[in-house]
Design an enzyme around this catalytic site. Structure first.
Site, PDB file in Angstrom:
ATOM      1  N   SER A  23       0.802  -1.344   0.090  1.00  0.00           N
ATOM      2  CA  SER A  23       0.036   0.157  -0.019  1.00  0.00           C
ATOM      3  C   SER A  23       0.973   0.999   0.025  1.00  0.00           C
ATOM      4  CB  SER A  23      -1.139   0.081   1.409  1.00  0.00           C
ATOM      5  OG  SER A  23      -0.131  -0.170   2.256  1.00  0.00           O
ATOM      6  N   GLU A  46       1.138   5.435   0.671  1.00  0.00           N
ATOM      7  CA  GLU A  46       0.791   6.554   1.296  1.00  0.00           C
ATOM      8  C   GLU A  46       1.019   7.998   0.786  1.00  0.00           C
ATOM      9  OE1 GLU A  46       0.652   6.552   5.831  1.00  0.00           O
ATOM     10  OE2 GLU A  46       1.515   8.818   5.559  1.00  0.00           O
ATOM     11  N   THR A  69      -2.998  11.219   3.626  1.00  0.00           N
ATOM     12  CA  THR A  69      -3.093  12.011   5.169  1.00  0.00           C
ATOM     13  C   THR A  69      -3.774  12.877   5.193  1.00  0.00           C
ATOM     14  OG1 THR A  69      -1.250  13.312   4.440  1.00  0.00           O
ATOM     15  CG2 THR A  69      -0.515  11.117   5.378  1.00  0.00           C
ATOM     16  N   ALA A 119      -2.591  19.306   8.816  1.00  0.00           N
ATOM     17  CA  ALA A 119      -2.641  19.785  10.507  1.00  0.00           C
ATOM     18  C   ALA A 119      -3.747  21.199  10.361  1.00  0.00           C
ATOM     19  CB  ALA A 119      -1.290  20.580  10.752  1.00  0.00           C
ATOM     20  N   ASP A 130      -0.430  15.387  15.659  1.00  0.00           N
ATOM     21  CA  ASP A 130       0.443  16.160  16.303  1.00  0.00           C
ATOM     22  C   ASP A 130       0.041  17.609  17.130  1.00  0.00           C
ATOM     23  OD1 ASP A 130       2.569  14.447  16.132  1.00  0.00           O
ATOM     24  OD2 ASP A 130       2.730  14.820  14.248  1.00  0.00           O
ATOM     25  N   ALA A 135      -6.733   9.234  20.341  1.00  0.00           N
ATOM     26  CA  ALA A 135      -7.198   8.515  19.060  1.00  0.00           C
ATOM     27  C   ALA A 135      -8.070   7.666  19.495  1.00  0.00           C
ATOM     28  CB  ALA A 135      -5.944   7.925  18.469  1.00  0.00           C
ATOM     29  N   TYR A 170       3.945   2.270  16.993  1.00  0.00           N
ATOM     30  CA  TYR A 170       5.186   2.919  17.141  1.00  0.00           C
ATOM     31  C   TYR A 170       6.260   1.863  17.816  1.00  0.00           C
ATOM     32  CZ  TYR A 170       2.480   6.995  16.553  1.00  0.00           C
ATOM     33  OH  TYR A 170       1.472   7.969  15.914  1.00  0.00           O
ATOM     34  N   HIS A 218       6.228   5.889  20.605  1.00  0.00           N
ATOM     35  CA  HIS A 218       5.841   7.263  20.525  1.00  0.00           C
ATOM     36  C   HIS A 218       6.498   8.243  21.267  1.00  0.00           C
ATOM     37  CE1 HIS A 218       3.048  10.797  20.456  1.00  0.00           C
ATOM     38  NE2 HIS A 218       2.896  10.672  19.453  1.00  0.00           N
ATOM     39  N   PHE A 253      13.062  13.690   9.269  1.00  0.00           N
ATOM     40  CA  PHE A 253      12.021  12.794   9.534  1.00  0.00           C
ATOM     41  C   PHE A 253      12.281  11.959  10.990  1.00  0.00           C
ATOM     42  CE2 PHE A 253      10.277  12.808   5.437  1.00  0.00           C
ATOM     43  CZ  PHE A 253       8.975  13.511   5.678  1.00  0.00           C
ATOM     44  N   HIS A 295       3.405  -1.071   4.104  1.00  0.00           N
ATOM     45  CA  HIS A 295       2.764   0.286   3.652  1.00  0.00           C
ATOM     46  C   HIS A 295       4.026   1.226   3.366  1.00  0.00           C
ATOM     47  CE1 HIS A 295      -0.269   3.302   3.940  1.00  0.00           C
ATOM     48  NE2 HIS A 295       0.510   4.347   4.520  1.00  0.00           N
ATOM     49  N   LYS A 327       6.237  10.688  -4.460  1.00  0.00           N
ATOM     50  CA  LYS A 327       7.113  10.516  -5.320  1.00  0.00           C
ATOM     51  C   LYS A 327       6.811   8.761  -5.870  1.00  0.00           C
ATOM     52  CE  LYS A 327       9.867  14.172  -5.440  1.00  0.00           C
ATOM     53  NZ  LYS A 327       8.936  14.895  -4.209  1.00  0.00           N
TER      54      LYS A 327
HETATM   55  P1  FAD Z   1      -2.562   8.406  20.312  1.00  0.00           P
HETATM   56  O1  FAD Z   1      -2.677   6.821  20.029  1.00  0.00           O
HETATM   57  O2  FAD Z   1      -3.792   9.093  20.928  1.00  0.00           O
HETATM   58  O3  FAD Z   1      -1.340   8.488  21.027  1.00  0.00           O
HETATM   59  C1  FAD Z   1      -0.824   9.722  21.498  1.00  0.00           C
HETATM   60  C2  FAD Z   1      -0.025   9.589  22.716  1.00  0.00           C
HETATM   61  O4  FAD Z   1      -0.603   9.631  23.769  1.00  0.00           O
HETATM   62  C3  FAD Z   1       1.091   8.404  22.892  1.00  0.00           C
HETATM   63  O5  FAD Z   1       2.250   8.792  23.410  1.00  0.00           O
HETATM   64  C4  FAD Z   1       0.284   7.454  23.668  1.00  0.00           C
HETATM   65  O6  FAD Z   1       1.148   6.665  24.385  1.00  0.00           O
HETATM   66  C5  FAD Z   1      -0.343   8.612  24.554  1.00  0.00           C
HETATM   67  N1  FAD Z   1      -1.680   7.882  24.978  1.00  0.00           N
HETATM   68  C6  FAD Z   1      -2.771   7.308  24.306  1.00  0.00           C
HETATM   69  N2  FAD Z   1      -3.791   7.063  25.220  1.00  0.00           N
HETATM   70  C7  FAD Z   1      -3.636   7.627  26.110  1.00  0.00           C
HETATM   71  C8  FAD Z   1      -4.098   7.415  27.601  1.00  0.00           C
HETATM   72  N3  FAD Z   1      -5.306   7.166  27.715  1.00  0.00           N
HETATM   73  N4  FAD Z   1      -3.514   7.970  28.704  1.00  0.00           N
HETATM   74  C9  FAD Z   1      -2.264   8.665  28.519  1.00  0.00           C
HETATM   75  N5  FAD Z   1      -1.615   8.625  27.079  1.00  0.00           N
HETATM   76  C10 FAD Z   1      -2.122   8.246  26.219  1.00  0.00           C
HETATM   77  N6  FAD Z   1      -0.475  12.837  11.738  1.00  0.00           N
HETATM   78  C11 FAD Z   1      -1.237  13.609  11.026  1.00  0.00           C
HETATM   79  O7  FAD Z   1      -1.299  14.717  11.162  1.00  0.00           O
HETATM   80  N7  FAD Z   1      -2.063  13.422   9.943  1.00  0.00           N
HETATM   81  C12 FAD Z   1      -2.072  12.232   9.397  1.00  0.00           C
HETATM   82  O8  FAD Z   1      -2.591  11.728   8.393  1.00  0.00           O
HETATM   83  C13 FAD Z   1      -1.118  10.988  10.050  1.00  0.00           C
HETATM   84  N8  FAD Z   1      -0.713   9.876   9.579  1.00  0.00           N
HETATM   85  C14 FAD Z   1      -0.190   8.959  10.307  1.00  0.00           C
HETATM   86  C15 FAD Z   1       0.016   7.687   9.759  1.00  0.00           C
HETATM   87  C16 FAD Z   1       0.836   6.515  10.450  1.00  0.00           C
HETATM   88  C17 FAD Z   1       0.739   5.356  10.104  1.00  0.00           C
HETATM   89  C18 FAD Z   1       1.421   7.185  11.458  1.00  0.00           C
HETATM   90  C19 FAD Z   1       2.141   6.136  12.317  1.00  0.00           C
HETATM   91  C20 FAD Z   1       1.507   8.499  12.190  1.00  0.00           C
HETATM   92  C21 FAD Z   1       0.400   9.236  11.558  1.00  0.00           C
HETATM   93  N9  FAD Z   1       0.262  10.611  11.926  1.00  0.00           N
HETATM   94  C22 FAD Z   1      -0.302  11.497  11.133  1.00  0.00           C
HETATM   95  C23 FAD Z   1       1.260  11.032  13.115  1.00  0.00           C
HETATM   96  C24 FAD Z   1       0.223  11.190  14.321  1.00  0.00           C
HETATM   97  O9  FAD Z   1      -0.707  12.016  14.208  1.00  0.00           O
HETATM   98  C25 FAD Z   1       1.198  11.459  15.475  1.00  0.00           C
HETATM   99  O10 FAD Z   1       2.291  10.408  15.712  1.00  0.00           O
HETATM  100  C26 FAD Z   1       0.546  11.903  16.763  1.00  0.00           C
HETATM  101  O11 FAD Z   1       1.547  12.298  17.599  1.00  0.00           O
HETATM  102  C27 FAD Z   1       0.001  10.467  17.477  1.00  0.00           C
HETATM  103  O12 FAD Z   1      -1.059  10.167  16.902  1.00  0.00           O
HETATM  104  P2  FAD Z   1      -1.891   8.689  17.222  1.00  0.00           P
HETATM  105  O13 FAD Z   1      -3.072   8.629  16.879  1.00  0.00           O
HETATM  106  O14 FAD Z   1      -0.632   7.697  17.487  1.00  0.00           O
HETATM  107  O15 FAD Z   1      -2.267   9.258  18.844  1.00  0.00           O
END
Ligand code: FAD
Length: 290
Positions: free
Chosen positions: A15, A17, A48, A51, A109, A127, A148, A152, A219, A269, A275
């Protein structure tokens, strides 16, 4: 097609991205990239979520366009950043109405200038909350999320991060895609630890072919991925020869993918950065078409 149905170690899918470009010229160039990659028969592609600003609408438009025009399954990413739950519901309804069946749900982020993620009033902090929301509402999406292998960047410990991932998956995720990594040992160790705590959904490795020395440094600084010493030294040696950097990046990613496939991953993925050449070379080689 629901992506969970195409993640199968006996027939792994590739896949790709993409990110939504800011300009119309960028969109035209991305659509050419999609066309160039289509002969590799990806299981799906994903776009994706930015922001903020106009590229957010472009995510919805691009996945809709790609799915309709090329027939390739297209997944939209969606983040909690800056959105209330009503706004998120609205985006999800638009995706649903456009026939999009798969979403990758993320927290996102912290906005630029902020170190800590703060939800908007009426929005979500993690999330996991967004996943639960989508499951509770009347939607039928196949849901992916992020994970991660090296932890993370904000997490206090990899163990905490894994427990948070477990809660997120239990809230209703069908599969997860990893952050990019350059050393497969992180992935294999992560999958083993995830299975041990009862995370049983497919864990799709995310691979980014290095094509530019400065870019990879940026990155890895942002996402915390480790560049193995040998690869770092090789990169350093050829950093002023752009073609050699690409060759090295493609060779490294190809070897990574061969090992991942040999050990039964459900798919790979690729972070294409919009590119096609590097991804085409790698997948072409893996499919024996180079
Ligand atoms: P979460 O799963 O919510 O986790 C975030 C942090 O909070 C982690 O440190 C986790 O350990 C902590 N956490 C989670 N639940 C709890 C809880 N209940 N209590 C305390 N701490 C907790 N970013 C974009 O802006 N757009 C995109 O399209 C995008 N696509 C991505 C695709 C992939 C495959 C990946 C790996 C990353 C992508 N990102 C994207 C980046 C992502 O948004 C960031 O890494 C962001 O900081 C974390 O998102 P997450 O959904 O993993 O967060």
């Amino acid at each position: 097609m629901k992506i969970r149905n195409c993640l199968n170690p006996s027939k792994p899918s590739f896949s790709f991205e993409f990110f939504p470009p800011k300009t119309d010229a960028g969109v035209a160039s991305l659509l050419r990239t999609v066309e160039e990659l289509a002969p590799l028969e990806p299981g799906f592609v994903s776009v994706t979520y930015g922001a903020g600003g106009s590229t957010r609408d472009r995510t919805v438009e691009l996945v809709t366009h790609i799915k309709k025009q090329s027939g390739i399954e297209a997944m939209a990413h969606l983040t909690c950043v800056g959105h209330t739950r009503d706004e998120l519901r609205d985006v999800l309804r638009r995706l649903d109405a456009a026939g999009i069946e798969n979403v990758l749900l993320l927290r996102g982020d912290p906005p630029q200038g902020q170190t800590k993620f703060e939800p908007v009033p009426g929005g979500f902090r993690y999330a996991e909350e967004l996943v639960r929301f989508v499951r509770e509402e009347d939607f039928n999406f196949c849901i992916g999320g992020a994970c991660y292998p090296e932890g993370h960047v904000e997490t206090a410990s990899r163990e905490d991060d894994l427990q948070h991932l477990k809660a997120k998956v239990d809230a209703g995720m069908d599969f997860v895609v990893t952050q990019l990594f350059f050393d497969n040992a992180f992935y294999f160790d992560f999958v083993e630890r995830a299975r041990r705590v009862g995370i049983n959904v497919p864990i799709v490795p995310g691979i980014m072919p290095i094509t530019n020395y400065e870019q990879v440094q940026r990155f890895t600084r942002m996402c915390g991925a480790t560049v193995p010493m040998r690869l770092a030294l090789q990169m350093e040696r050829v950093k002023d020869q752009p073609d050699a950097v690409v060759q090295l990046g493609v060779a490294h990613a190809t070897v990574q993918c061969m090992e991942l496939l040999a050990r039964g991953v459900p798919g790979i993925h690729f972070y294409t950065l919009n590119k096609s050449p590097a991804t085409r070379m790698i997948v072409g080689a893996l499919k024996g078409r180079s």
